[in-house]
Design an enzyme around this catalytic site. Structure first.
Site, PDB file in Angstrom:
ATOM      1  N   TYR A  33       0.823  -1.205   0.000  1.00 44.29           N
ATOM      2  CA  TYR A  33       0.000   0.000   0.000  1.00 44.29           C
ATOM      3  C   TYR A  33       0.850   1.244   0.000  1.00 44.29           C
ATOM      4  CZ  TYR A  33       0.842   0.891   4.999  1.00 44.29           C
ATOM      5  OH  TYR A  33       1.426   1.192   6.206  1.00 44.29           O
ATOM      6  N   ARG A  52       8.217   4.066  -4.724  1.00 44.06           N
ATOM      7  CA  ARG A  52       8.286   3.064  -3.651  1.00 44.06           C
ATOM      8  C   ARG A  52       7.272   1.942  -3.875  1.00 44.06           C
ATOM      9  NH1 ARG A  52       7.572   5.024   2.389  1.00 44.06           N
ATOM     10  NH2 ARG A  52       5.444   5.284   1.621  1.00 44.06           N
ATOM     11  N   ARG A 100      -7.202 -20.659  -2.457  1.00 42.94           N
ATOM     12  CA  ARG A 100      -6.184 -20.509  -1.425  1.00 42.94           C
ATOM     13  C   ARG A 100      -5.059 -21.526  -1.557  1.00 42.94           C
ATOM     14  NH1 ARG A 100      -4.659 -21.969   3.695  1.00 42.94           N
ATOM     15  NH2 ARG A 100      -3.850 -20.268   4.991  1.00 42.94           N
ATOM     16  N   LYS A 147       6.451  -2.209   1.882  1.00 41.63           N
ATOM     17  CA  LYS A 147       5.296  -1.611   2.564  1.00 41.63           C
ATOM     18  C   LYS A 147       4.073  -2.516   2.402  1.00 41.63           C
ATOM     19  CE  LYS A 147       3.187   2.983   2.992  1.00 41.63           C
ATOM     20  NZ  LYS A 147       3.233   3.078   4.462  1.00 41.63           N
ATOM     21  N   GLU A 180      12.002   2.162  14.346  1.00 43.16           N
ATOM     22  CA  GLU A 180      11.140   3.256  13.881  1.00 43.16           C
ATOM     23  C   GLU A 180       9.863   3.221  14.710  1.00 43.16           C
ATOM     24  OE1 GLU A 180       9.913   2.556   9.769  1.00 43.16           O
ATOM     25  OE2 GLU A 180       9.823   0.393  10.147  1.00 43.16           O
ATOM     26  N   LEU A 205      11.007   1.078   7.162  1.00 44.42           N
ATOM     27  CA  LEU A 205      10.424   1.541   5.909  1.00 44.42           C
ATOM     28  C   LEU A 205      11.199   2.772   5.446  1.00 44.42           C
ATOM     29  CD1 LEU A 205       8.021   1.018   3.942  1.00 44.42           C
ATOM     30  CD2 LEU A 205       6.971   3.012   5.011  1.00 44.42           C
TER      31      LEU A 205
HETATM   32  N1  PMP Z   1       7.636   3.602   8.912  1.00 46.08           N
HETATM   33  C1  PMP Z   1       6.515   2.893   8.946  1.00 46.08           C
HETATM   34  C2  PMP Z   1       6.504   1.580   9.635  1.00 46.08           C
HETATM   35  C3  PMP Z   1       5.336   3.388   8.333  1.00 46.08           C
HETATM   36  O1  PMP Z   1       4.203   2.652   8.362  1.00 46.08           O
HETATM   37  C4  PMP Z   1       5.362   4.657   7.717  1.00 46.08           C
HETATM   38  C5  PMP Z   1       4.136   5.264   7.081  1.00 46.08           C
HETATM   39  N2  PMP Z   1       3.317   4.376   6.459  1.00 46.08           N
HETATM   40  C6  PMP Z   1       6.574   5.373   7.723  1.00 46.08           C
HETATM   41  C7  PMP Z   1       7.683   4.820   8.334  1.00 46.08           C
HETATM   42  C8  PMP Z   1       6.663   6.729   7.077  1.00 46.08           C
HETATM   43  O2  PMP Z   1       6.715   6.639   5.679  1.00 46.08           O
HETATM   44  P1  PMP Z   1       6.190   7.820   4.764  1.00 46.08           P
HETATM   45  O3  PMP Z   1       6.973   9.039   5.163  1.00 46.08           O
HETATM   46  O4  PMP Z   1       6.503   7.390   3.385  1.00 46.08           O
HETATM   47  O5  PMP Z   1       4.735   7.966   5.035  1.00 46.08           O
END
Ligand code: PMP
Length: 283
Positions: A33, A52, A100, A147, A180, A205
């Protein structure tokens, strides 16, 4: 008021927006996503998010559901049709529907779903005040650079944060370093004014907002250090903050009940947030 939702090429009222129970996004979290913010009716950072998205799709061998032009056109149409002045577009691509089976099906057609959410981003009371976070072990899978829609652990972590009177959690690797936030990248500002955030790897991410905020920091003459940091270093920091598409730069005012500096949003965070918004509005 019902929104218009995009489902595989069709624009439908949200009550009629449906996908198959055999969709692999539903059965296996086999999908990825993106979230793109909207300010003054304009989508932000589309190039970064589309790039991305392709990276995530490539890592999982999922074909792109349509061309980038079609994707961007559909995002813009949804924003316009739903009258979104401020908010976001959520888009999800899954491998599609198939009986499945763990193995990837040969003939599944990727599915693309998109919807909008209205949200106050510029005058966000949470950003004025800052958020409290707790730290928790990072129990997500090891490919956090992709993601995926497999977000159950971040949901659990946010619930645990709420139960402890905080708003979010910062996650810790096995060596005790912050990876993070549950849905954002994490930063501290050290006593000697360095902005510290973990370096890019499979552990986090690769935030689109992170990239822009670090570029802004460097343009403003701030020193950036990309390295892991511990909660202990964060407790003693001058400032702490997070970044994400829908929150820009968000001040963190306490970590594990340790008040950061004065307990008020920091100057560096404010400067970065304001500049990010200013550049987004003038782009
Ligand atoms: N880390 C994680 C785990 C996230 O879910 C997100 C946002 N979805 C981010 C960092 C930030 O990424 P972005 O700046 O691209 O929204």
């Amino acid at each position: 008021m019902s929104r218009t939702v995009y489902v595989n090429g069709a624009y439908v009222p949200e009550e009629d927006a449906k996908i198959s129970v055999f969709d692999r996004g539903f059965l296996f979290a086999d999908g990825v996503y993106e979230v793109c913010s909207v300010l003054q009716g304009k989508l932000l950072e589309t190039e970064g998010h589309v790039t991305r998205l392709h990276r995530s799709l490539n890592e999982l061998d999922i074909a792109a559901p349509c061309s980038d032009e079609e994707l961007l056109g559909a995002m813009e149409k949804l924003v316009a049709d739903n009258g979104v002045d401020e908010g976001l577009v959520y888009l999800q691509v899954t491998r599609g529907a198939a009986d499945r089976d763990f193995a990837y099906p040969k003939d599944a057609k990727p599915s693309l779903v998109m919807f909008t959410q209205k949200k106050n981003l510029l005058t966000d009371p949470v950003a004025e005040k800052g958020v409290a976070v707790i730290t928790l072990p990072d129990l997500r899978w090891a490919r956090r650079d992709i993601k995926t829609v497999g977000l159950l652990y971040p949901c659990m972590a946010k619930m645990e944060a709420k139960a402890k009177g905080a708003q979010d959690a910062w996650l810790l690797d096995d060596d005790g370093f912050v990876t993070e936030g549950t849905s954002n990248n994490a930063y501290i500002v050290t006593a000697d004014d360095k902005i510290v955030t973990r370096q890019l790897s499979n552990s986090i991410l690769h935030g689109i907002t992170r990239r822009s905020i670090l570029a802004i920091a460097q343009e403003l003459g701030m020193v950036v250090e990309e390295r892991p940091f511990t909660p202990a270093e964060a407790y003693a920091a001058k400032e702490a903050f997070t970044t994400s598409a829908s929150s820009f730069a968000m001040p963190v005012i306490s970590i594990d009940e340790n008040i950061i500096a004065s307990g008020k949003p920091g100057e560096v965070t404010k400067k970065l947030r304001d500049k990010y918004i200013e550049l987004s509005l003038s782009a």
